[in-house]
Design a protein around this motif. Structure first.
Motif, mmCIF file in Angstrom:
data_model
loop_
_atom_site.group_PDB
_atom_site.id
_atom_site.type_symbol
_atom_site.label_atom_id
_atom_site.label_comp_id
_atom_site.label_asym_id
_atom_site.label_seq_id
_atom_site.Cartn_x
_atom_site.Cartn_y
_atom_site.Cartn_z
ATOM 1 N N VAL A 122 0.865 -1.314 0.012
ATOM 2 C CA VAL A 122 0.044 0.088 -0.234
ATOM 3 C C VAL A 122 0.917 1.123 0.052
ATOM 4 C CG1 VAL A 122 -1.524 1.130 1.581
ATOM 5 C CG2 VAL A 122 -2.075 -0.937 1.029
ATOM 6 N N THR A 123 2.117 1.274 0.660
ATOM 7 C CA THR A 123 3.008 2.367 0.822
ATOM 8 C C THR A 123 3.427 2.796 -0.580
ATOM 9 O OG1 THR A 123 3.462 1.980 3.183
ATOM 10 C CG2 THR A 123 5.030 3.237 1.687
ATOM 11 N N LEU A 124 3.829 1.749 -1.569
ATOM 12 C CA LEU A 124 4.409 1.866 -2.728
ATOM 13 C C LEU A 124 3.141 2.271 -3.698
ATOM 14 C CD1 LEU A 124 6.472 -1.190 -3.077
ATOM 15 C CD2 LEU A 124 7.326 0.945 -2.887
ATOM 16 N N VAL A 125 1.976 1.804 -3.600
ATOM 17 C CA VAL A 125 0.896 2.413 -4.216
ATOM 18 C C VAL A 125 0.498 3.853 -4.043
ATOM 19 C CG1 VAL A 125 -1.768 2.121 -4.440
ATOM 20 C CG2 VAL A 125 -0.311 0.184 -4.580
ATOM 21 N N LEU A 126 0.799 4.259 -2.611
ATOM 22 C CA LEU A 126 0.358 5.843 -2.316
ATOM 23 C C LEU A 126 1.303 6.673 -2.834
ATOM 24 C CD1 LEU A 126 -0.615 5.209 1.369
ATOM 25 C CD2 LEU A 126 -2.266 5.662 -0.409
ATOM 26 N N ALA A 127 2.542 6.041 -2.832
ATOM 27 C CA ALA A 127 3.540 6.996 -3.522
ATOM 28 C C ALA A 127 3.417 6.994 -4.893
ATOM 29 C CB ALA A 127 5.046 6.333 -3.316
ATOM 30 N N TYR A 128 2.669 6.053 -5.676
ATOM 31 C CA TYR A 128 2.753 6.092 -7.060
ATOM 32 C C TYR A 128 1.508 7.244 -7.469
ATOM 33 C CZ TYR A 128 0.769 4.550 -11.737
ATOM 34 O OH TYR A 128 0.448 4.746 -12.905
ATOM 35 N N PHE A 129 0.490 7.186 -6.568
ATOM 36 C CA PHE A 129 -0.510 7.932 -6.808
ATOM 37 C C PHE A 129 0.010 9.519 -6.629
ATOM 38 C CE2 PHE A 129 -3.674 4.668 -6.084
ATOM 39 C CZ PHE A 129 -4.262 4.443 -7.212
#
Length: 226
Positions: A122-129
């Motif tokens: 989820v952290t990597l996904v949040l950074a992506y957004f």
């Protein structure tokens, strides 16, 4: 009669195990965008389902789970992250974003997963957004949480995301929740004695009076006003 009862009970147990296996095999990751899914280890192992969902790229955000077999025809990337607050997950933000975008550009989709699909992935996904869509951290967190309510990046990861937001947007839209301080440990008996220096002083003087003189410099520092 006893043999029949044992046989029936065994059949019930086997049936329950089959149900559990079927449930695991059909676990679905969470769709966030047409080209982006997030999930845990069970979902990552459901290769037939991933193909059905159009997943072509698998990003493994752990240091221990296996990557898909090369024969499975998935593009894969490992971001070897431990779910620990002191882990520098930020060093993977750029490579993870590039991998997700590569899936989109190829007409496929990426699954980002860790063990439970709650913290590392989820952290990597949040950074992506925040990078790809120029969202604030709050916008990204609200969006992902609405789709996957169990998301819970650890405090260290949240601090890193807050720093990313400040560097990208010059703002801070999420406050980091304070974690409970670690208790102090007695140097004599290794007991946890509370969070203040004064509690450590009282403990040594009352429980270890016979050696308190040896710790006098420490005790004086505990007693002095801060």
């Amino acid at each position: 009669m006893l043999k029949i009862a044992v046989h029936v009970r065994l059949e019930h147990m086997l049936q329950r195990l089959r149900c559990l296996q079927d449930a695991a095999a059909t676990a679905r990751p969470t769709r966030l965008l047409d080209h982006l899914w997030v999930g845990g280890a069970v979902e990552a192992n459901s290769l037939h389902l991933l193909r059905h969902l159009g997943v072509t790229h698998v990003l493994n955000a752990t240091d221990d789970l296996l990557l898909p077999d090369p024969d499975a025809a998935f593009r894969s990337l490992r971001c070897a992250v431990r779910d620990m607050e002191e882990e520098d997950i930020g060093r993977f933000f750029d490579s993870a974003a590039a991998f997700i975008d590569a899936a989109r550009e190829s007409g496929g989709a990426a699954l980002v997963h860790c063990h439970e699909g709650k913290s590392r992935s989820v952290t990597l996904v949040l950074a992506y957004f925040m990078q790809a869509k120029e969202w604030t951290l709050k916008q990204a967190l609200d969006f992902v949480s609405a789709a996957r309510p169990q998301v819970s990046p650890n405090a260290g990861f949240m601090a890193r995301l807050i720093r990313l937001e400040e560097s990208l947007h010059g703002t801070k839209t999420v406050k980091l929740k304070k974690t409970k301080p670690e208790p102090r440990v007695c140097p004599v008996c290794s007991d946890k004695v509370g969070i203040s220096l004064q509690s450590l002083s009282v403990h040594i003087r009352t429980k270890h009076s016979e050696v308190a003189a040896d710790y006098e410099p420490l005790l004086r520092s505990c007693d002095s006003p801060k």
